[in-house]
Design a protein around this motif. Structure first.
Motif, PDB file in Angstrom:
ATOM      1  N   LYS A  10       0.818  -1.209   0.000  1.00  0.00           N
ATOM      2  CA  LYS A  10       0.000   0.000   0.000  1.00  0.00           C
ATOM      3  C   LYS A  10       0.847   1.251   0.000  1.00  0.00           C
ATOM      4  CE  LYS A  10      -0.250  -0.902   4.825  1.00  0.00           C
ATOM      5  NZ  LYS A  10       0.190  -2.253   4.678  1.00  0.00           N
ATOM      6  N   GLN A  16       1.712  10.214  -2.639  1.00  0.00           N
ATOM      7  CA  GLN A  16       2.086   8.840  -2.994  1.00  0.00           C
ATOM      8  C   GLN A  16       0.962   8.138  -3.750  1.00  0.00           C
ATOM      9  OE1 GLN A  16       3.450   6.765   0.479  1.00  0.00           O
ATOM     10  NE2 GLN A  16       5.401   7.852   0.501  1.00  0.00           N
ATOM     11  N   THR A  17      -0.278   8.412  -3.355  1.00  0.00           N
ATOM     12  CA  THR A  17      -1.415   7.786  -4.035  1.00  0.00           C
ATOM     13  C   THR A  17      -1.527   8.294  -5.472  1.00  0.00           C
ATOM     14  OG1 THR A  17      -2.588   7.470  -1.954  1.00  0.00           O
ATOM     15  CG2 THR A  17      -3.920   7.421  -3.965  1.00  0.00           C
ATOM     16  N   ARG A  19       0.849   9.436  -7.295  1.00  0.00           N
ATOM     17  CA  ARG A  19       1.980   8.865  -8.028  1.00  0.00           C
ATOM     18  C   ARG A  19       1.671   7.418  -8.424  1.00  0.00           C
ATOM     19  NH1 ARG A  19       6.255   9.489  -4.478  1.00  0.00           N
ATOM     20  NH2 ARG A  19       6.286  11.659  -5.080  1.00  0.00           N
ATOM     21  N   ALA A  20       1.099   6.637  -7.492  1.00  0.00           N
ATOM     22  CA  ALA A  20       0.762   5.236  -7.775  1.00  0.00           C
ATOM     23  C   ALA A  20      -0.302   5.139  -8.867  1.00  0.00           C
ATOM     24  CB  ALA A  20       0.291   4.539  -6.506  1.00  0.00           C
ATOM     25  N   ASP A  23       1.406   5.985 -12.184  1.00  0.00           N
ATOM     26  CA  ASP A  23       2.318   4.915 -12.609  1.00  0.00           C
ATOM     27  C   ASP A  23       1.584   3.631 -12.984  1.00  0.00           C
ATOM     28  OD1 ASP A  23       4.371   6.641 -12.013  1.00  0.00           O
ATOM     29  OD2 ASP A  23       4.939   5.660 -10.145  1.00  0.00           O
ATOM     30  N   GLY A  24       0.272   3.594 -12.745  1.00  0.00           N
ATOM     31  CA  GLY A  24      -0.501   2.396 -13.051  1.00  0.00           C
ATOM     32  C   GLY A  24      -0.363   1.296 -12.012  1.00  0.00           C
ATOM     33  N   ARG A  25       0.138   1.637 -10.805  1.00  0.00           N
ATOM     34  CA  ARG A  25       0.326   0.637  -9.755  1.00  0.00           C
ATOM     35  C   ARG A  25      -0.883   0.520  -8.829  1.00  0.00           C
ATOM     36  NH1 ARG A  25       4.174   1.768  -6.025  1.00  0.00           N
ATOM     37  NH2 ARG A  25       3.955   3.980  -6.431  1.00  0.00           N
ATOM     38  N   ALA A  26      -1.743   1.531  -8.786  1.00  0.00           N
ATOM     39  CA  ALA A  26      -2.885   1.527  -7.866  1.00  0.00           C
ATOM     40  C   ALA A  26      -3.969   0.574  -8.366  1.00  0.00           C
ATOM     41  CB  ALA A  26      -3.451   2.926  -7.716  1.00  0.00           C
ATOM     42  N   VAL A  27      -4.404  -0.317  -7.477  1.00  0.00           N
ATOM     43  CA  VAL A  27      -5.456  -1.275  -7.799  1.00  0.00           C
ATOM     44  C   VAL A  27      -6.795  -0.769  -7.278  1.00  0.00           C
ATOM     45  CG1 VAL A  27      -6.255  -3.638  -7.428  1.00  0.00           C
ATOM     46  CG2 VAL A  27      -3.821  -3.172  -7.678  1.00  0.00           C
ATOM     47  N   VAL A  79      -1.714  -1.251  -3.836  1.00  0.00           N
ATOM     48  CA  VAL A  79      -0.908  -1.277  -5.058  1.00  0.00           C
ATOM     49  C   VAL A  79      -0.449  -2.693  -5.384  1.00  0.00           C
ATOM     50  CG1 VAL A  79      -0.123   1.116  -4.805  1.00  0.00           C
ATOM     51  CG2 VAL A  79       1.221  -0.730  -3.810  1.00  0.00           C
ATOM     52  N   HIS A  80      -0.011  -2.875  -6.606  1.00  0.00           N
ATOM     53  CA  HIS A  80       0.551  -4.172  -7.016  1.00  0.00           C
ATOM     54  C   HIS A  80       1.980  -3.981  -7.434  1.00  0.00           C
ATOM     55  CE1 HIS A  80       0.400  -3.353 -11.340  1.00  0.00           C
ATOM     56  NE2 HIS A  80      -0.794  -2.844 -11.135  1.00  0.00           N
TER      57      HIS A  80
END
Length: 80
Positions: A10, A16-17, A19-20, A23-27, A79-80
């Motif tokens: 997470k 940070q959220t 940015r995630a 970046d395509g990292r947030a699920v 995030v993943h």
């Protein structure tokens, strides 16, 4: 709902959220209902644009605790 956030990878906080998400990292993104809408609404709009699921949490304190931090958090993301 918050158990996933407690146990999984997470990020907490608006910067940070965002940015995630970028970046395509947030699920999935979690927003505290008692947070200032000027903080949460831009994040919610970004999630809508990117097709990311949003969960609402009643209190910042509860969201912060789920992230393992001692203070409240307006925004957090799984995030993943």
């Amino acid at each position: 709902m918050l158990s996933e956030l407690k146990n999984g990878p997470k990020v907490a906080g608006v910067k940070q959220t965002k940015r995630a998400i970028g970046d395509g990292r947030a699920v999935r993104v979690f927003l505290a209902e008692d947070a200032d809408p000027r903080v949460t609404e831009p994040v919610e709009e970004l999630c809508r644009d990117k097709g990311i699921a949003v969960e609402h949490v009643p209190a910042m304190k509860e969201l912060g605790a789920a992230c393992g931090i001692a203070v409240g958090s307006a925004v957090a993301a799984l995030v993943h």
